[in-house]
Design an enzyme around this catalytic site. Structure first.
Site: not given
Length: 334
Positions: A33, A191, A248
């Protein structure tokens, strides 16, 4: 390397561009953008993805891909895994000759079941020694805040990996090199799926024992798939495997963990996506492709199978818990 292009101005793309710039490398960050690129150029902040984080002066931004790629010695691909092929197809004719192509995406492509480096090689028509991947415990917001971390840069050409290592080494970001691209990519892709499972468990109110069990058994099934595909087992015990998995699965900054937590609380996939402002966690799609890849290789991945069933077949996470606990008893290393 003196000039690097980073294609993709999301949170991780912007954070990695900052890492490179803080290491002294001149960086051009491409944003889809124009208003994002203009805001970065004028305000030195990517307010949409990393609000409050100042960006260095040697990091410029543009929405013109040709301008970003002109003269780049390395091209960092920082777009979602399932859109990498389409994006790279549009950029292919603009890529500088002999530039190192670096994938930040973590996933396995739906349909083809290819790892991201394989997609890059196919679309860009380059040999494997020109493609590198970055994987490790790299939560974008923490890195952008300059909290210390380490990562792995994997490439079959060790010299290219070393060049990238020098280009992004700074006071808070420590990269290691590896030639095991397969292991690093599988660790990064799998993961996300295990983090969804950990999020579901947290959403159901389960504690640390459950989390530790899911992380450990998730690593075991990732290692089985890695072995079948020729990965080095030590890679999955390192930063790109265990390190990335723990970060994570445990952090509230993890989109996959947070997405799974909403599913565990009873939200539908659509409700969880709405809460994530329309963004789907990578593991929601990758669980299906990884599941299919495991079936092709005759590898047992029960957590991945269960996450797929919750996300795409309407299984209640509580049913998944019972199914995992009710599986046939066996030795740990089977």
């Amino acid at each position: 390397m003196e000039r690097v292009a980073v294609l993709g101005a999301g949170s991780w793309g912007t954070a990695f561009a900052k890492v490179l710039a803080d290491a002294g490398t001149d960086v051009v960050l491409w944003a889809r953008r124009p208003e994002v690129a203009d805001a970065i150029a004028q305000d030195r902040v990517n307010a949409d993805y990393l609000p409050g984080i100042g960006l260095p002066d040697n990091l410029s931004a543009t929405s013109d891909a040709a301008k970003a790629l002109d003269g780049a010695e390395a091209v960092v691909l920082a777009v979602p895994s399932q859109t990498l092929r389409a994006n790279l197809t549009g950029w292919r004719d603009l890529l500088p000759p002999d530039a190192t192509l670096v994938s930040l995406a973590k996933g396995v492509e739906l349909g083809t079941l290819k790892r991201m480096s394989e997609v890059v090689r196919e679309v860009a028509d380059v040999p494997e020694d020109r493609v590198a991947v970055v994987s490790g415990p790299n939560l974008a917001r923490e890195i952008a805040a300059e909290q210390p971390t380490a990562t792995v840069i994997a490439c079959t050409d060790h010299d290219r990996a070393v060049d990238l290592q020098h280009a992004c080494s700074n006071s808070y970001f420590r990269p290691y090199t590896n030639v095991d691209v397969v292991g690093c990519e599988l660790g990064g892709a799998c993961k996300n799926v295990i983090a969804l499972a950990c999020g579901m468990a947290a959403g159901m109110g389960f504690g640390d024992n459950t989390m530790a069990s899911l992380i450990t058994r998730g690593l075991a099934e990732t290692a089985r798939l890695g072995e079948a595909l020729g990965a080095d087992p030590l890679t999955l015990a390192g930063l790109a495997g265990l390190g990335d998995l723990v970060a994570t699965c445990a952090s509230p900054l993890s989109r996959n963990r947070s997405f799974g937590e909403r599913l565990g609380r009873g939200d539908s996939l659509a409700q969880a996506q709405e809460a994530a402002h329309g963004q789907v966690a990578e593991g929601v799609k990758s669980c299906s492709s990884i599941r299919e890849l495991a079936a092709r290789m005759d590898v047992d991945m029960p957590i991945t199978e269960g996450v797929h069933q919750v996300c795409h077949e309407g299984m209640d996470p509580r049913v998944l818990t019972a199914a995992l606990l009710g599986r046939e008893r066996k030795a740990e290393r089977q």
